[in-house]
Design a protein around this motif. Structure first.
Motif, PDB file in Angstrom:
ATOM      1  N   HIS A 264      54.841  30.390  39.221  1.00  9.59           N
ATOM      2  CA  HIS A 264      53.997  30.945  38.151  1.00  9.59           C
ATOM      3  C   HIS A 264      54.087  32.665  38.531  1.00  9.59           C
ATOM      4  CE1 HIS A 264      51.046  30.831  41.427  1.00  9.59           C
ATOM      5  NE2 HIS A 264      50.343  31.808  40.862  1.00  9.59           N
ATOM      6  N   ASP A 265      53.562  33.332  37.373  1.00 12.13           N
ATOM      7  CA  ASP A 265      53.329  34.821  37.668  1.00 12.13           C
ATOM      8  C   ASP A 265      51.879  35.226  37.854  1.00 12.13           C
ATOM      9  OD1 ASP A 265      55.974  34.985  36.993  1.00 12.13           O
ATOM     10  OD2 ASP A 265      55.924  36.160  35.241  1.00 12.13           O
ATOM     11  N   ARG A 266      51.591  35.578  39.060  1.00 16.45           N
ATOM     12  CA  ARG A 266      50.153  35.840  39.590  1.00 16.45           C
ATOM     13  C   ARG A 266      49.587  36.852  38.411  1.00 16.45           C
ATOM     14  NH1 ARG A 266      51.123  37.442  44.288  1.00 16.45           N
ATOM     15  NH2 ARG A 266      51.186  35.404  44.914  1.00 16.45           N
ATOM     16  N   ARG A 267      48.356  36.790  38.219  1.00 14.31           N
ATOM     17  CA  ARG A 267      47.397  37.637  37.067  1.00 14.31           C
ATOM     18  C   ARG A 267      48.009  39.212  37.683  1.00 14.31           C
ATOM     19  NH1 ARG A 267      41.693  37.888  36.499  1.00 14.31           N
ATOM     20  NH2 ARG A 267      41.829  35.534  36.334  1.00 14.31           N
ATOM     21  N   GLY A 268      48.092  39.980  36.628  1.00 17.51           N
ATOM     22  CA  GLY A 268      48.733  41.257  36.802  1.00 17.51           C
ATOM     23  C   GLY A 268      50.038  41.543  37.157  1.00 17.51           C
ATOM     24  N   HIS A 269      50.902  40.367  37.126  1.00 22.97           N
ATOM     25  CA  HIS A 269      52.147  40.552  37.642  1.00 22.97           C
ATOM     26  C   HIS A 269      53.084  39.884  36.753  1.00 22.97           C
ATOM     27  CE1 HIS A 269      49.989  40.991  41.491  1.00 22.97           C
ATOM     28  NE2 HIS A 269      51.089  41.125  42.000  1.00 22.97           N
ATOM     29  N   GLY A 270      54.166  40.261  36.770  1.00 19.66           N
ATOM     30  CA  GLY A 270      55.447  39.501  35.806  1.00 19.66           C
ATOM     31  C   GLY A 270      54.793  39.449  34.266  1.00 19.66           C
ATOM     32  N   ARG A 271      55.004  38.263  33.829  1.00 12.83           N
ATOM     33  CA  ARG A 271      54.631  37.989  32.316  1.00 12.83           C
ATOM     34  C   ARG A 271      53.237  37.547  32.213  1.00 12.83           C
ATOM     35  NH1 ARG A 271      60.371  35.654  33.168  1.00 12.83           N
ATOM     36  NH2 ARG A 271      59.083  35.702  35.319  1.00 12.83           N
ATOM     37  N   SER A 272      52.419  37.308  33.145  1.00 12.13           N
ATOM     38  CA  SER A 272      50.952  37.321  33.060  1.00 12.13           C
ATOM     39  C   SER A 272      50.031  38.326  32.562  1.00 12.13           C
ATOM     40  CB  SER A 272      50.558  36.523  34.202  1.00 12.13           C
ATOM     41  OG  SER A 272      51.105  35.238  34.540  1.00 12.13           O
ATOM     42  N   GLY A 273      48.886  37.764  32.049  1.00 15.82           N
ATOM     43  CA  GLY A 273      47.943  38.901  31.429  1.00 15.82           C
ATOM     44  C   GLY A 273      47.878  39.947  32.569  1.00 15.82           C
TER      45      GLY A 273
ATOM     46  N   ASN B 215      47.321  48.635  38.157  1.00 17.16           N
ATOM     47  CA  ASN B 215      45.902  48.485  38.547  1.00 17.16           C
ATOM     48  C   ASN B 215      45.850  47.159  39.553  1.00 17.16           C
ATOM     49  OD1 ASN B 215      46.091  46.781  36.048  1.00 17.16           O
ATOM     50  ND2 ASN B 215      44.037  46.458  36.217  1.00 17.16           N
ATOM     51  N   ALA B 216      46.622  46.133  38.955  1.00 15.20           N
ATOM     52  CA  ALA B 216      46.652  44.906  39.870  1.00 15.20           C
ATOM     53  C   ALA B 216      47.504  45.169  40.822  1.00 15.20           C
ATOM     54  CB  ALA B 216      47.373  44.028  38.915  1.00 15.20           C
ATOM     55  N   HIS B 217      48.394  45.698  40.871  1.00 13.24           N
ATOM     56  CA  HIS B 217      49.275  45.944  42.114  1.00 13.24           C
ATOM     57  C   HIS B 217      48.538  47.030  42.983  1.00 13.24           C
ATOM     58  CE1 HIS B 217      53.267  45.204  39.766  1.00 13.24           C
ATOM     59  NE2 HIS B 217      52.491  44.224  39.875  1.00 13.24           N
ATOM     60  N   TYR B 218      47.633  47.829  42.653  1.00 10.64           N
ATOM     61  CA  TYR B 218      46.923  48.685  43.550  1.00 10.64           C
ATOM     62  C   TYR B 218      45.934  48.100  44.247  1.00 10.64           C
ATOM     63  CZ  TYR B 218      44.329  52.948  44.971  1.00 10.64           C
ATOM     64  OH  TYR B 218      43.524  53.873  45.494  1.00 10.64           O
ATOM     65  N   GLU B 219      45.230  46.947  43.621  1.00 15.67           N
ATOM     66  CA  GLU B 219      43.990  46.433  43.876  1.00 15.67           C
ATOM     67  C   GLU B 219      44.709  45.117  44.792  1.00 15.67           C
ATOM     68  OE1 GLU B 219      40.945  45.387  41.337  1.00 15.67           O
ATOM     69  OE2 GLU B 219      41.188  47.103  40.233  1.00 15.67           O
ATOM     70  N   CYS B 220      45.808  44.710  44.665  1.00 12.67           N
ATOM     71  CA  CYS B 220      46.361  43.635  45.399  1.00 12.67           C
ATOM     72  C   CYS B 220      46.641  44.111  46.956  1.00 12.67           C
ATOM     73  CB  CYS B 220      47.648  42.980  44.727  1.00 12.67           C
ATOM     74  SG  CYS B 220      48.233  41.563  45.583  1.00 12.67           S
ATOM     75  N   ILE B 221      47.000  45.305  47.041  1.00  9.37           N
ATOM     76  CA  ILE B 221      47.030  45.790  48.388  1.00  9.37           C
ATOM     77  C   ILE B 221      45.874  45.314  49.318  1.00  9.37           C
ATOM     78  CG2 ILE B 221      47.550  47.927  49.884  1.00  9.37           C
ATOM     79  CD1 ILE B 221      49.199  49.128  47.406  1.00  9.37           C
ATOM     80  N   LYS B 222      44.732  45.643  48.809  1.00  9.03           N
ATOM     81  CA  LYS B 222      43.597  45.091  49.463  1.00  9.03           C
ATOM     82  C   LYS B 222      43.460  43.930  49.946  1.00  9.03           C
ATOM     83  CE  LYS B 222      38.353  45.669  49.502  1.00  9.03           C
ATOM     84  NZ  LYS B 222      38.284  46.053  50.832  1.00  9.03           N
TER      85      LYS B 222
ATOM     86  N   HIS C 129      41.385  40.705  40.752  1.00 11.40           N
ATOM     87  CA  HIS C 129      42.714  41.075  41.574  1.00 11.40           C
ATOM     88  C   HIS C 129      42.265  40.616  43.074  1.00 11.40           C
ATOM     89  CE1 HIS C 129      44.627  42.216  37.775  1.00 11.40           C
ATOM     90  NE2 HIS C 129      43.468  43.156  37.504  1.00 11.40           N
ATOM     91  N   ASP C 130      41.983  39.689  43.381  1.00 15.61           N
ATOM     92  CA  ASP C 130      41.490  39.466  44.839  1.00 15.61           C
ATOM     93  C   ASP C 130      41.952  37.923  44.955  1.00 15.61           C
ATOM     94  OD1 ASP C 130      39.117  37.469  44.431  1.00 15.61           O
ATOM     95  OD2 ASP C 130      38.600  39.040  42.791  1.00 15.61           O
ATOM     96  N   MET C 131      41.924  37.454  46.386  1.00 16.39           N
ATOM     97  CA  MET C 131      42.457  36.239  46.620  1.00 16.39           C
ATOM     98  C   MET C 131      41.651  35.206  46.239  1.00 16.39           C
ATOM     99  SD  MET C 131      45.412  35.040  48.138  1.00 16.39           S
ATOM    100  CE  MET C 131      45.829  36.689  48.713  1.00 16.39           C
ATOM    101  N   ASP C 132      40.653  35.129  46.056  1.00 15.05           N
ATOM    102  CA  ASP C 132      39.739  34.248  45.302  1.00 15.05           C
ATOM    103  C   ASP C 132      40.082  33.985  43.876  1.00 15.05           C
ATOM    104  OD1 ASP C 132      38.619  33.415  47.836  1.00 15.05           O
ATOM    105  OD2 ASP C 132      36.563  34.593  47.404  1.00 15.05           O
ATOM    106  N   ALA C 133      40.171  34.813  43.212  1.00 14.96           N
ATOM    107  CA  ALA C 133      40.414  34.761  41.757  1.00 14.96           C
ATOM    108  C   ALA C 133      42.174  34.335  41.554  1.00 14.96           C
ATOM    109  CB  ALA C 133      40.254  36.288  41.073  1.00 14.96           C
ATOM    110  N   TYR C 134      42.711  34.597  42.324  1.00 13.37           N
ATOM    111  CA  TYR C 134      44.333  34.167  42.552  1.00 13.37           C
ATOM    112  C   TYR C 134      44.395  32.891  42.658  1.00 13.37           C
ATOM    113  CZ  TYR C 134      45.567  39.163  43.400  1.00 13.37           C
ATOM    114  OH  TYR C 134      45.854  40.369  43.400  1.00 13.37           O
ATOM    115  N   VAL C 135      43.597  32.245  43.775  1.00  9.00           N
ATOM    116  CA  VAL C 135      43.474  30.892  44.001  1.00  9.00           C
ATOM    117  C   VAL C 135      42.962  29.900  42.813  1.00  9.00           C
ATOM    118  CG1 VAL C 135      42.543  29.077  45.491  1.00  9.00           C
ATOM    119  CG2 VAL C 135      43.525  30.978  46.649  1.00  9.00           C
ATOM    120  N   ALA C 136      41.899  30.613  42.131  1.00 10.18           N
ATOM    121  CA  ALA C 136      41.133  30.148  40.970  1.00 10.18           C
ATOM    122  C   ALA C 136      42.218  29.893  40.006  1.00 10.18           C
ATOM    123  CB  ALA C 136      40.054  30.891  40.467  1.00 10.18           C
ATOM    124  N   ASP C 137      43.319  30.798  39.882  1.00 12.02           N
ATOM    125  CA  ASP C 137      44.033  30.636  38.731  1.00 12.02           C
ATOM    126  C   ASP C 137      44.984  29.601  39.020  1.00 12.02           C
ATOM    127  OD1 ASP C 137      42.886  32.866  37.677  1.00 12.02           O
ATOM    128  OD2 ASP C 137      44.449  34.454  38.411  1.00 12.02           O
TER     129      ASP C 137
END
Length: 277
Positions: A55-64, A194-201, A70-78
């Protein structure tokens, strides 16, 4: 396109190739890339008869590209939304870099029967940033530099990273692949700034120590000793030590992006782990 929609309305793009009754292998990509970074592995495991999902993580690739989450808990929930929608059982989850953190947290919380094994490749656990409990970590100033470079000129930054430390192309005598550099840039620029910026954290500051301790399925930890992005000494060996059933496999001189520079080696080793008892 195949998609699922999360409770906050974010559309997650995914690929689902191969027989539906075959064992699933789920791939989790690194920052700031997409499921396309797994091409070499997806085609290889598809040819071996596995069901391949990425899959494409949220804010990445073809996802919304949402404003939040844009944090690890949200990524895992997805990921949970995706694996529930596909009703995946006995899956092997393979994560590279940031995706390795996603795998560690997902597997630690997974519903019974969902996961059989996991693979962490050049992965960010246990934790990247330097702090009192992780004195060998990378100073926060390095990640501040990432954020500054992304905000100033994301397009140039996304050339500099793959042309330099990601694939080890900055090492003397390195065989540089312009195709890999271009592919990295293209994947990165598909996503949201914005997603890539916040994903650094998310990838630098999230601590996966307790997640690793909770995992009881077999885990293969694969790490190159010349990883300039996620330094070997502060990652692979520490993760393997925290896991109940972890195996560390080190690759002398391999870079962070070793899945792309040495797919023939990595694919064979992952296959042997998947098919082993």
């Amino acid at each position: 396109m195949s998609t699922v929609t999360t409770p906050d309305g974010t559309v997650i793009f995914y690929k689902d190739w191969g027989p539906r009754d075959a064992q699933p292998i789920v791939f989790h990509h690194g920052w700031p890339l997409s499921s396309d970074d797994w091409d070499a592995q997806s085609l290889f495991f598809l040819s071996k008869g596995y069901r391949v999902i990425a899959h494409d993580r949220r804010g990445h690739g073809r996802s919304g590209q949402p404003a939040t989450g844009h944090d690890m808990d949200a990524y895992v929930a997805d990921v949970n939304v995706l694996t529930d929608a596909l009703d995946l059982r006995g899956a092997v989850h393979v994560g590279h870099s940031t995706g390795g953190g996603e795998v560690a947290r997902y597997v630690a919380q997974a519903k019974p029967g969902r996961v059989s094994k996991a693979v962490l490749v050049s992965a960010i656990p246990p934790v990247m940033v330097k702090k009192d409990s992780n004195p060998e970590g990378t100073p926060i100033e390095v990640f501040d530099g990432f954020r500054a470079a992304l905000a100033a000129n994301r397009a140039q930054f996304y050339i500099d990273v793959p042309a330099g430390p990601f694939y080890g192309f900055n090492r003397p005598g390195a065989e540089v692949s312009q195709g890999l550099i271009d592919r990295w840039w293209w994947q990165g620029m598909m996503g949201a700034a914005n997603a890539h910026y916040e994903c650094i954290k998310a990838f630098s500051e999230t601590d996966f120590t307790e997640d690793l301790k909770k995992i009881d399925v077999p885990v293969l930890v694969m790490h190159g000793t010349d990883d300039q992005v996620v330094p070997y000494a502060d990652s692979g060996p520490k993760s393997a030590e925290l896991l109940t059933n972890g195996t560390l496999k080190s690759y002398e001189g391999y870079p962070h992006g070793m899945l792309s520079t040495h797919p023939e080696v990595l694919n064979a080793d992952i296959l042997a782990f998947v098919e082993g008892q």
